[in-house]
Each structure stands twice: as C-alpha cells, then as structure tokens.
Design a protein around this motif. Structure first.
Motif, mmCIF file in Angstrom:
data_model
loop_
_atom_site.group_PDB
_atom_site.id
_atom_site.type_symbol
_atom_site.label_atom_id
_atom_site.label_comp_id
_atom_site.label_asym_id
_atom_site.label_seq_id
_atom_site.Cartn_x
_atom_site.Cartn_y
_atom_site.Cartn_z
ATOM 1 N N ALA A 63 -3.588 -1.598 2.199
ATOM 2 C CA ALA A 63 -2.804 -1.697 0.966
ATOM 3 C C ALA A 63 -3.502 -0.894 -0.119
ATOM 4 O O ALA A 63 -4.651 -1.183 -0.475
ATOM 5 N N GLY A 64 -2.824 0.109 -0.661
ATOM 6 C CA GLY A 64 -3.409 0.949 -1.693
ATOM 7 C C GLY A 64 -3.723 0.174 -2.957
ATOM 8 O O GLY A 64 -3.122 -0.864 -3.254
ATOM 9 N N ARG A 68 1.625 -3.043 -6.195
ATOM 10 C CA ARG A 68 1.844 -4.176 -7.092
ATOM 11 C C ARG A 68 1.699 -5.489 -6.328
ATOM 12 O O ARG A 68 2.039 -5.582 -5.153
ATOM 13 N N ASN A 69 1.198 -6.496 -7.011
ATOM 14 C CA ASN A 69 1.013 -7.805 -6.377
ATOM 15 C C ASN A 69 2.317 -8.334 -5.788
ATOM 16 O O ASN A 69 2.325 -8.963 -4.723
ATOM 17 N N SER A 70 3.422 -8.108 -6.463
ATOM 18 C CA SER A 70 4.716 -8.590 -5.966
ATOM 19 C C SER A 70 5.091 -7.900 -4.660
ATOM 20 O O SER A 70 5.628 -8.536 -3.740
ATOM 21 N N ASP A 71 4.822 -6.599 -4.551
ATOM 22 C CA ASP A 71 5.147 -5.865 -3.324
ATOM 23 C C ASP A 71 4.258 -6.294 -2.166
ATOM 24 O O ASP A 71 4.718 -6.399 -1.017
ATOM 25 N N LEU A 72 2.990 -6.537 -2.444
ATOM 26 C CA LEU A 72 2.074 -6.972 -1.386
ATOM 27 C C LEU A 72 2.460 -8.364 -0.888
ATOM 28 O O LEU A 72 2.467 -8.627 0.315
ATOM 29 N N ILE A 206 -11.708 1.632 -6.794
ATOM 30 C CA ILE A 206 -11.093 0.987 -5.634
ATOM 31 C C ILE A 206 -9.877 1.801 -5.209
ATOM 32 O O ILE A 206 -9.015 2.119 -6.031
ATOM 33 N N THR A 207 -9.820 2.152 -3.933
ATOM 34 C CA THR A 207 -8.687 2.926 -3.437
ATOM 35 C C THR A 207 -7.766 2.101 -2.538
ATOM 36 O O THR A 207 -6.582 2.433 -2.411
ATOM 37 N N ALA A 208 -8.290 1.039 -1.905
ATOM 38 C CA ALA A 208 -7.445 0.255 -1.006
ATOM 39 C C ALA A 208 -8.132 -1.047 -0.632
ATOM 40 O O ALA A 208 -9.343 -1.228 -0.844
ATOM 41 N N VAL A 209 -7.344 -1.929 -0.064
ATOM 42 C CA VAL A 209 -7.838 -3.139 0.591
ATOM 43 C C VAL A 209 -7.336 -3.085 2.029
ATOM 44 O O VAL A 209 -6.180 -2.723 2.285
#
Length: 325
Positions: A63-64, A68-72, A206-209
């Motif tokens: 996840a980049g 957005r938190n809603s999209d994740l 930070i680029t991703a999780v």
C-alpha cells in the motif's frame, strides 16, 4: 514545494532545515495552527506516485504512502485477508478524515497529549528539557508500558497497532536508498529523547507499507475501548492475529494500542501461547505475563485491566473461528 519525484522530495528536505513533508495534513496542519510545529518549508508529496495498492507475486500487499485510509480500509483484499487492519482504520476517525488521511501520515502522526499541544505547558517531547507536565498532572489517558521520566505520552494510531500485530513492514526512501523496517520496530520508546518519535532517518520519506503473505488469511481482529462510541482515541486497544490447528496455537501476533509511546507488540504473550492449547486459561495466563510489566501512574491503572479484558475477548472469539477454518 511540490517535487515531482522521490529523489527531488528527499533532496528538498535535506536542503531546507526545518522542512516537513505534507500529504493529507490531518495532523500536521492542526499542529501548525497550534504553533507546535513551525515548518520552514512544506514539501507536498501528495502528487507523487504513491497512491496505489498492489498485490506482489509472493502474495503480499503493498500500500503506497499516500493511499487514503478510507481506500485501504475498503480494499477487498485487506478486508478478506487482513481484517484487523480494515477494522482498525474504520475505528480511527470520521469518514471525512479517513478520506484525507494517508497511510504514511497515519504512521507519523504525533501524540494527542494535551501537554504536548499546549504551548503554555511543559513538555519534553515538544521542548526537550522543559519537563513532563502530565506526570504530576492529568494523565488518565497516558502510558502504562514503556514510559520514562521524560515522557508518558501514548501513540494515537489505530492503524499502526493492527500493522504491528500483522508483521507489516514500512518502506522508506532517503539519501541512502530504500530500506524496510518492521512496523513493530518503527516507533521509539521515549527514553531520554521523547522528541524522537520514530527510527526514521533524516530526509527519509515513507513510500509504502507492506502486508506480508505470512499473515494473509490468518484470522485477525481489532478491538478498541474509548470514552465515546466514535471519533475518539483509544484508552486501550488490541489487534490479534491467531491461527489454531488441532486445538494448539500455531501462529499468533498481538499488539496493544493506547498503552505506550508506540504500538506495543506483546512478545511475552506470544511466546507463551505459541504451541500452547487455545484455551481461556492459557490465554489469561499469557496475557497476564505481558501486563505484569505495566507501571501505571496515579490515575491510569484501569488501563491494565481494560487491556486484559479486550485481549481475552478477542482471543476467545478468534479461537473457535480459526480452529474450524
């Protein structure tokens, strides 16, 4: 500034002492308004190509940082394979904030300790050496694990707690290239330097999780206790990933929120449970081992029993579900 590439962003940050990265701004802008943060330059990373969620060949999910938190939270793969993360995100804020807040920004949000946010109060996190007003003041919401004489603040993120329990990693880009850290090890305990929230290096972004394949599909859940039913930070919370085979705990990850300066990975509990029977008595004994390390203050001892009850509830609910999966 609006850099067009990761390299330009890192170079801009290095060239401007006091610069801050800006994405959704749901925490940073508030702190600027309060005078807690006074950036010399805002480096807008919202337009960098970091807003996608992609499945990798090994079954992990990336996840980049500007997703957005809603999209994740709504992503079907997250909801199906790592449900604790979706649950944590949905419990974290209003829909409007989730539509603006980003994955990277969520990890970097700063404590909501009122002494940190009030320039008229002493706070070692905001002004090292000024003292900790909360220690002898109002600290009902503050840490019971891992705190120091310098700081008793708690980390506010719900998302980070779930990521820690799920063995997620945070991907960073900086002057020395790309590296990864476990989310469980990304945030610092206060020690003598509470002003340092994370182990992020100067200039890094930070680029991703990354959600690992190893926890994909493992039954998981997040539960949070708060003063009101919505839009409130955790008094205590817990994320659990648990797999049981033939009545024995085969895989487990547990993290507490609202108890410490960082998401608190319950290593003592995990070690006691791995290979043990998945029974209420085993769960109770294992959770007690972790919380025996708590050092509550004058007004927040209730957090220990609250965290215990939350953890036992989630473990006992997950155990029968995973045993028949």
């Amino acid at each position: 500034m609006r850099p067009g590439t990761l390299q330009e962003a890192a170079e801009a940050y290095a060239a401007h002492p006091g610069a801050r990265y800006l994405a959704g701004g749901t925490n940073l802008v508030d702190l600027v308004k309060l005078g807690v943060e006074q950036p010399t330059v805002l480096i807008d990373v919202g337009r960098l190509p970091l807003d996608t969620i992609e499945e990798l060949p090994d079954g992990s999910l990336r996840a980049g940082a500007t997703v957005r938190n809603s999209d994740l939270a709504a992503d079907p793969r997250v909801r199906d394979r790592w449900p604790a993360l979706s649950q944590a995100l949905l419990s974290g804020a209003s829909a409007q904030l989730r539509n603006a807040a980003t994955t990277g920004g969520n990890l970097l949000q700063r404590t909501r300790c009122p002494y940190f946010q009030d320039l008229g109060k002493p706070c070692n996190k905001r002004e090292p050496g000024s003292g900790c007003g909360a220690r002898d003041g109002v600290h009902r919401d503050h840490a019971v694990l891992g705190h120091s004489a310098q700081c008793i603040a708690t980390h506010p993120s719900d998302m980070a707690v779930a990521l820690a329990a799920l063995d997620a990693q945070v991907e960073l880009y900086g002057p020395e290239g790309t590296r990864r850290l476990p989310v469980a090890d990304f945030h610092r305990l206060p020690g003598e330097h509470p002003e340092r929230d994370t182990w992020i290096r100067p200039g890094e972004l930070i680029t991703a999780v990354l959600l690992p394949a190893a926890t994909a599909g493992v039954p998981s859940a997040y539960r949070k206790a708060r003063d009101r039913a919505s839009y409130a930070f955790a008094l205590a919370s817990v994320a659990v990933a648990l797999r049981v085979a033939d009545g024995i705990v085969d895989q487990v990850g547990i993290a507490f929120g609202g108890l410490a300066h960082r998401p608190w990975r319950a290593r003592h509990t995990e070690l006691a449970l791995l290979g043990a029977p998945a029974t209420p008595d085993a769960f109770e004994g294992a959770v007690a081992l972790e919380l025996a390390h708590a050092e509550p203050l004058r007004d927040n001892a209730y957090k220990v029993s609250l965290a215990r009850n939350l953890a036992l509830d989630v473990l006992n609910r997950l155990a029968p579900a995973t045993a028949t999966a």
